[in-house]
Design a protein around this motif. Sequence first.
Motif, PDB file in Angstrom:
ATOM      1  N   TYR A 172      39.484  38.410  40.077  1.00 51.76           N
ATOM      2  CA  TYR A 172      39.237  38.287  41.523  1.00 51.76           C
ATOM      3  C   TYR A 172      39.989  37.080  42.073  1.00 51.76           C
ATOM      4  CZ  TYR A 172      36.829  37.902  46.013  1.00 51.76           C
ATOM      5  OH  TYR A 172      36.544  37.815  47.364  1.00 51.76           O
ATOM      6  N   TRP A 173      39.801  35.940  41.415  1.00 51.42           N
ATOM      7  CA  TRP A 173      40.432  34.723  41.934  1.00 51.42           C
ATOM      8  C   TRP A 173      41.949  34.796  41.819  1.00 51.42           C
ATOM      9  CZ3 TRP A 173      37.751  32.523  45.267  1.00 51.42           C
ATOM     10  CH2 TRP A 173      36.365  32.371  45.118  1.00 51.42           C
ATOM     11  N   ARG A 174      42.433  35.422  40.719  1.00 55.90           N
ATOM     12  CA  ARG A 174      43.883  35.530  40.571  1.00 55.90           C
ATOM     13  C   ARG A 174      44.447  36.365  41.718  1.00 55.90           C
ATOM     14  NH1 ARG A 174      44.099  37.024  35.482  1.00 55.90           N
ATOM     15  NH2 ARG A 174      44.578  39.210  35.912  1.00 55.90           N
ATOM     16  N   ARG A 175      43.750  37.474  42.019  1.00 57.99           N
ATOM     17  CA  ARG A 175      44.229  38.336  43.110  1.00 57.99           C
ATOM     18  C   ARG A 175      44.157  37.613  44.456  1.00 57.99           C
ATOM     19  NH1 ARG A 175      47.591  41.870  41.035  1.00 57.99           N
ATOM     20  NH2 ARG A 175      46.568  43.455  39.752  1.00 57.99           N
ATOM     21  N   VAL A 176      43.143  36.765  44.624  1.00 58.08           N
ATOM     22  CA  VAL A 176      43.057  35.989  45.862  1.00 58.08           C
ATOM     23  C   VAL A 176      44.310  35.126  46.012  1.00 58.08           C
ATOM     24  CG1 VAL A 176      41.841  34.089  47.015  1.00 58.08           C
ATOM     25  CG2 VAL A 176      40.539  36.002  46.059  1.00 58.08           C
TER      26      VAL A 176
ATOM     27  N   GLU B 166      41.130  49.104  42.434  1.00 57.12           N
ATOM     28  CA  GLU B 166      40.020  48.193  42.731  1.00 57.12           C
ATOM     29  C   GLU B 166      40.295  46.755  42.315  1.00 57.12           C
ATOM     30  OE1 GLU B 166      39.960  50.788  40.695  1.00 57.12           O
ATOM     31  OE2 GLU B 166      38.579  50.547  39.006  1.00 57.12           O
ATOM     32  N   SER B 167      41.286  46.549  41.487  1.00 59.11           N
ATOM     33  CA  SER B 167      41.605  45.173  41.097  1.00 59.11           C
ATOM     34  C   SER B 167      42.186  44.375  42.270  1.00 59.11           C
ATOM     35  CB  SER B 167      42.600  45.181  39.940  1.00 59.11           C
ATOM     36  OG  SER B 167      43.822  45.718  40.392  1.00 59.11           O
ATOM     37  N   LEU B 168      42.578  45.087  43.328  1.00 60.32           N
ATOM     38  CA  LEU B 168      43.216  44.383  44.466  1.00 60.32           C
ATOM     39  C   LEU B 168      42.213  43.844  45.499  1.00 60.32           C
ATOM     40  CD1 LEU B 168      46.295  46.697  45.101  1.00 60.32           C
ATOM     41  CD2 LEU B 168      46.349  44.309  44.364  1.00 60.32           C
TER      42      LEU B 168
ATOM     43  N   TYR C 128      33.546  37.805  46.557  1.00 57.39           N
ATOM     44  CA  TYR C 128      33.377  37.531  45.115  1.00 57.39           C
ATOM     45  C   TYR C 128      31.991  37.992  44.642  1.00 57.39           C
ATOM     46  CZ  TYR C 128      32.810  34.808  40.814  1.00 57.39           C
ATOM     47  OH  TYR C 128      32.576  34.427  39.522  1.00 57.39           O
ATOM     48  N   ILE C 129      30.975  37.660  45.433  1.00 57.96           N
ATOM     49  CA  ILE C 129      29.602  38.015  45.056  1.00 57.96           C
ATOM     50  C   ILE C 129      29.489  39.530  44.812  1.00 57.96           C
ATOM     51  CG2 ILE C 129      27.194  38.118  45.870  1.00 57.96           C
ATOM     52  CD1 ILE C 129      27.808  35.513  47.436  1.00 57.96           C
TER      53      ILE C 129
ATOM     54  N   GLY D 237      29.571  40.213  41.183  1.00 54.65           N
ATOM     55  CA  GLY D 237      28.125  40.318  40.970  1.00 54.65           C
ATOM     56  C   GLY D 237      27.630  41.760  40.975  1.00 54.65           C
ATOM     57  N   LEU D 238      28.064  42.540  41.967  1.00 56.65           N
ATOM     58  CA  LEU D 238      27.533  43.895  42.097  1.00 56.65           C
ATOM     59  C   LEU D 238      28.300  44.911  41.246  1.00 56.65           C
ATOM     60  CD1 LEU D 238      25.355  45.491  43.741  1.00 56.65           C
ATOM     61  CD2 LEU D 238      27.180  46.062  45.342  1.00 56.65           C
ATOM     62  N   PHE D 239      29.643  44.842  41.318  1.00 56.58           N
ATOM     63  CA  PHE D 239      30.437  45.860  40.609  1.00 56.58           C
ATOM     64  C   PHE D 239      30.854  45.410  39.214  1.00 56.58           C
ATOM     65  CE2 PHE D 239      31.358  46.950  45.141  1.00 56.58           C
ATOM     66  CZ  PHE D 239      30.672  48.163  45.136  1.00 56.58           C
ATOM     67  N   GLY D 240      30.579  44.167  38.880  1.00 53.41           N
ATOM     68  CA  GLY D 240      30.839  43.679  37.527  1.00 53.41           C
ATOM     69  C   GLY D 240      32.316  43.548  37.187  1.00 53.41           C
ATOM     70  N   ALA D 241      33.172  43.377  38.227  1.00 53.25           N
ATOM     71  CA  ALA D 241      34.601  43.162  37.938  1.00 53.25           C
ATOM     72  C   ALA D 241      34.794  41.765  37.366  1.00 53.25           C
ATOM     73  CB  ALA D 241      35.408  43.348  39.215  1.00 53.25           C
ATOM     74  N   SER D 242      35.985  41.522  36.851  1.00 50.91           N
ATOM     75  CA  SER D 242      36.233  40.223  36.206  1.00 50.91           C
ATOM     76  C   SER D 242      36.395  39.118  37.252  1.00 50.91           C
ATOM     77  CB  SER D 242      37.486  40.330  35.333  1.00 50.91           C
ATOM     78  OG  SER D 242      38.261  39.165  35.450  1.00 50.91           O
ATOM     79  N   SER D 243      35.722  38.022  36.994  1.00 48.25           N
ATOM     80  CA  SER D 243      35.769  36.894  37.914  1.00 48.25           C
ATOM     81  C   SER D 243      37.173  36.301  37.982  1.00 48.25           C
ATOM     82  CB  SER D 243      34.742  35.863  37.442  1.00 48.25           C
ATOM     83  OG  SER D 243      35.047  34.600  37.918  1.00 48.25           O
TER      84      SER D 243
END
Lengths: 257, 252
Positions: A184-188, A83-85, A170-171, A175-181
């Motif tokens: 997310y951006w690093r993976r982007v 899910e980190s991807l 991102y939202i 926002g919903l699943f509470g993953a690290s912000s």
Amino acid sequence: MLRVIEYIGSLIIKFADETGRILILLFSTLKQMILPPYEIRNIIKQMLEIGVMSVPVVLITAIFTGMVLALQTYTGFKRFGAESLVGSVVALSMTREMGPVLTGLIVTGRAGAAMAAELGTMRVTEQIDALETLATNPVKYLIVPRFLSGALMLPALTVLSDIIGIIGGYIITVGLFGASSAQYWRRVWDYLELEDIYNGLIKACFFGASIALISCYKGFYTSGGAEGVGKATTGAVVLSFMTILISDYFLSAWLFK
Amino acid sequence: MIRIVNVHKTFGANHVLRGVNLEIKKGESMVVIGGSGSGKSVLIKHIIGILKPDSGDIFVDNINIVNLKETELNKIRKKFGMLFQGAALFDSLRVWENVGFSLLRERTYSEKEVRRIASEKLRLVGLAGVEDLMPSELSGGMKKRVGLARAIAHNPEILLYDEPTTGLDPIMADAINDLIIEMREKLSVTSVTITHDMQSAYKIADRIAMLYEGKIIEVGTPDEIKQTENPIVRQFITGSAAGPIRIEGVTA
């Protein structure tokens, strides 16, 4: 049996005939585009119509597409702990595929249909003939501005769509699943190449030009009154959709080697 | 001034013009009559070069316009003004922009001057205060007048009228007839009108030509036409369903 062959043959002839006529219109559009005088005022008007006026609906579509992409990949990838991807999946999907294709489909529905209906009405009410009697080339006056605006505004809308889609992802992810912000951006950024973005924009440019050309073609050669205008509009939307989806495969295969 | 020589035109299986010959002299008002679907509109569109004949020649001031390049053809077109059947006003432009369309595009006048000229032409066709309206806000008769103002905006030498009275009530139709006569007197233009309205034809024509089955079958002054021996022309001008003219889709 003979009937089937006849039918297939007539379809092929119709296809060849239509493709030929669209190409002839393309050449005459390109020729009129180069020759002065330039239709600056009309081009700006069409850019507003095709580009600016499409912004709200493109934004709404993009944000929900990004959201659903994140929703599906997050829950799916969770099954095997990947899910980190999600950030990468959303970014790559949006820039390479969803951004250009969905924007193309939306602009077809909004602006393509309007172009076919407007030009079709102008044809059946003799306004296109009237342009000629007033020593004005109708291809230059009507089609060049729409063609240029389509080719320029679709990439611009796609950039917006890409950005908003990724924000949508991102939202949901954060926002919903509470993953690290930060993750997310690093993976982007980790897996997104500049090439992904501009190849997506090349596709968008091609889609924009195709939508405008097909819709103008259908409108320009309308015959048969109000019913003809309706048929032209439907035809423009269907043919543009098919062109986008089919050419998307071949462009992707060619661009993303 | 205009000479049409042996013009043929086919659309698919439909052979519309089958060797049309007609000469229109400078300053005259020629009216071409004929039934619905006889190819009158097709003929008038050939004169201004919107349609090209399959064969034959069209001379305007002794220049054959059939094979002209677009820039050359546009020079010839500036000698013409055309009033379309449904007026064909541009929906997206205001009345004054419609009237001044060709002037705005030539960019020889400022917008303010074009507006002034447009008002002047509108007054000439009996309209005032409509400059800023959109075409959709006008009645049928007003649209025709605006269409006429647009046709005369660049001071043409030849005016083409495509069914000018069709779709108007009799009083409005007669007002348009008067306007056509007035245009000719005031602007000394040559005019070509196509119509099936005989009352209008008699009123505005110097000469009348009848188009039937793709050919001009008779040309003459209104009086000559009224006294014609030709049974087809007779039937048409008297408006009788019985006679040699076949009515399409109806079997006797």
